[in-house]
Design an enzyme around this catalytic site. Sequence first.
Site, mmCIF file in Angstrom:
data_model
loop_
_atom_site.group_PDB
_atom_site.id
_atom_site.type_symbol
_atom_site.label_atom_id
_atom_site.label_comp_id
_atom_site.label_asym_id
_atom_site.label_seq_id
_atom_site.Cartn_x
_atom_site.Cartn_y
_atom_site.Cartn_z
ATOM 1 N N ASP A 70 8.176 -23.607 4.461
ATOM 2 C CA ASP A 70 8.633 -23.820 5.829
ATOM 3 C C ASP A 70 10.137 -23.637 5.724
ATOM 4 O O ASP A 70 10.834 -24.499 5.175
ATOM 5 C CB ASP A 70 8.309 -25.230 6.327
ATOM 6 N N HIS A 71 10.645 -22.517 6.186
ATOM 7 C CA HIS A 71 12.039 -22.189 5.863
ATOM 8 C C HIS A 71 13.030 -23.188 6.459
ATOM 9 O O HIS A 71 14.159 -23.259 6.016
ATOM 10 C CB HIS A 71 12.369 -20.741 6.236
ATOM 11 N N HIS A 103 7.941 -26.268 11.885
ATOM 12 C CA HIS A 103 9.372 -26.582 11.876
ATOM 13 C C HIS A 103 9.705 -27.911 12.571
ATOM 14 O O HIS A 103 10.438 -28.745 12.051
ATOM 15 C CB HIS A 103 10.180 -25.464 12.533
ATOM 16 N N ARG A 139 0.802 -1.232 0.000
ATOM 17 C CA ARG A 139 0.000 0.000 0.000
ATOM 18 C C ARG A 139 0.831 1.277 0.000
ATOM 19 O O ARG A 139 0.447 2.266 -0.582
ATOM 20 C CB ARG A 139 -0.948 -0.009 1.199
ATOM 21 N N LYS A 172 11.340 -20.291 23.828
ATOM 22 C CA LYS A 172 11.982 -18.976 23.717
ATOM 23 C C LYS A 172 12.747 -18.732 25.028
ATOM 24 O O LYS A 172 12.427 -19.319 26.064
ATOM 25 C CB LYS A 172 10.919 -17.881 23.569
ATOM 26 N N LYS A 216 4.355 -19.045 5.904
ATOM 27 C CA LYS A 216 3.774 -19.547 7.142
ATOM 28 C C LYS A 216 3.222 -18.348 7.897
ATOM 29 O O LYS A 216 3.798 -17.275 7.746
ATOM 30 C CB LYS A 216 4.903 -20.259 7.858
ATOM 31 N N ASP A 263 3.428 -21.730 16.358
ATOM 32 C CA ASP A 263 4.585 -21.027 15.803
ATOM 33 C C ASP A 263 5.719 -21.980 15.413
ATOM 34 O O ASP A 263 6.420 -21.724 14.441
ATOM 35 C CB ASP A 263 5.090 -20.013 16.852
HETATM 36 C C1 BG6 Z 1 9.713 -18.579 12.751
HETATM 37 C C2 BG6 Z 1 8.973 -18.327 14.027
HETATM 38 O O1 BG6 Z 1 8.946 -19.344 11.864
HETATM 39 O O2 BG6 Z 1 10.923 -19.262 13.023
HETATM 40 C C3 BG6 Z 1 9.829 -17.539 15.009
HETATM 41 O O3 BG6 Z 1 7.787 -17.600 13.752
HETATM 42 C C4 BG6 Z 1 11.162 -18.245 15.191
HETATM 43 O O4 BG6 Z 1 9.179 -17.384 16.255
HETATM 44 C C5 BG6 Z 1 11.808 -18.552 13.866
HETATM 45 O O5 BG6 Z 1 11.992 -17.375 15.958
HETATM 46 C C6 BG6 Z 1 13.049 -19.403 14.044
HETATM 47 O O6 BG6 Z 1 13.720 -19.504 12.827
HETATM 48 P P1 BG6 Z 1 15.287 -19.720 12.781
HETATM 49 O O7 BG6 Z 1 15.603 -19.914 11.347
HETATM 50 O O8 BG6 Z 1 15.913 -18.492 13.366
HETATM 51 O O9 BG6 Z 1 15.569 -20.919 13.629
#
Ligand code: BG6
Length: 488
Positions: free
Chosen positions: A176-177, A239, A43, A329, A147, A234
């Site tokens: 999903d990275h 993951h 936007r 966390k 995601k 999350d």
């Molecule tokens: C994300 C979560 O998908 O992955 C975050 O939303 C998390 O909360 C993050 O911190 C962790 O990714 P990575 O690659 O830093 O382990």
Amino acid sequence: MAHTFVIFGASGDLTNRKLIPALFQLSRKKRLPADTRIVGFSRTPFEDATWRTRLAESTAKWAGKDFDPPLWAAFAERIFYHAGDIRHPDDFDRLARLLDELEKDRNSTRIYYLATAPQFYEPAIEQLGRSGLALENTCRRRVIIEKPFGTDLATAKKLNAIVHAVFDERQVYRIDHYLGKETVQNLLVLRFANAIFEPLWNRNYIDHVQITVAEEVGVGTRAAYYDRAGVVRDMLQNHLLQLLMVTAMEAPVRYEADAIRDEKVKVLHAIRPMDAQQIHKNTFRGQYRGYLSHQGVAPGSRTATFAAVKFLVDNWRWQGVPFYLRSGKVMSCRTTQIVVQFREPPFMLFTDGPQGVTDSNRLVIQVQPAEGIQLHFETKVPDAGMKIRQTDLDFSYQREFRGAIPEAYERLLLDALEGDASLFARADEVEAAWSICDPILAEWQTSDRPELYIYEPGYWGPTECSQWMSAQGRDWFDTCPVLDGHHT
Ligand code: BG6
């Protein structure tokens, strides 16, 4: 063949922090086809030049020493901006005209990247459909969806239905990275390019598997999102379950997207469903002290920032082998690791030998940040009678390959460009993962059990979780790796 990346949510954090730096790195490494264009849609009203300048600043920050101004200048010429609102059909029609103009040859594969807030996925997909932007008359059209994919099974199914009304599943790339991380891909190589691990990779030799994703950071500025999501949505639904699938899957018949994903989904289908009582017994939750003071967290919130779950996988390979998954966390360090704990030797010849499972062989796959693999085994201490001690075979990416490990997004963006969906989640996979998490979410929402433990920052989650593990005759592998590849 030319390519166009259209990024929705162009002024957002993900675009600045991950997507543009990854595309720049691909261009720097000469992997991005020379005729790739990037079009941003959001936007905020920018001119192309203003957006390019802003991206130069953020990319310089995130790409660090790899940022090379002349290379950037050449790359930036391919970046364009289109101000628009996802809720306004006219803005999509104007986008369609801009894309046609940019792609004069009409022969450009287009990739639409949804990097917006999740509530805009549905309207964006509907608009792509309505405006004809999803049609594959002349060329390929693909969509990458970030995601979170839904917030439970029902919403994921609804989103899948909306996506499938516009795109075929083969056009859809759900991110999903974690799957883009080198070490996660290497898990496939470790298992299926070597002959020595696979014969041991089953219930006959493995006592249990631990998958930990520990983070040092708290929820920071994302508190408002996180308070609604919590650790199960999350981290666990995506993951952690991805890591479990890659660890537990059978060998695919070929290295090809559907063959791989077929095997992964079978693992999810084999996870034993839990009723309320089993959820009380086999799940664990915590919240770090100080969480409630973040701006954006509801007063008295009971959102879990730590979870541990014991899953059983009911198939021939894994029957009776627990998979312990945990994530939290504000833990003692940032580490993602998969620990394959082997059984004790059937008969111990040495009085000083390993006592119990905790002392037995262990394969530790360090997913990040000290990428590598360690195999722990017993060794005779020299000149000390038959004294025995645990030692390591220690492989470190840093020592072996030097050079920085690329960001997951580089691999994933390139794969989407090339049409390889192997490292993306399929519709049924996402839904199966929600089917596993929904009962846990529902039970945690409505019941006081398991208890929500408050844990101190800087440790491995609630101490009660360690007791829970000890009561099962096992110990968490609470070890922070150090970056030179030697764990502490
Ligand atoms: C994300 C979560 O998908 O992955 C975050 O939303 C998390 O909360 C993050 O911190 C962790 O990714 P990575 O690659 O830093 O382990």
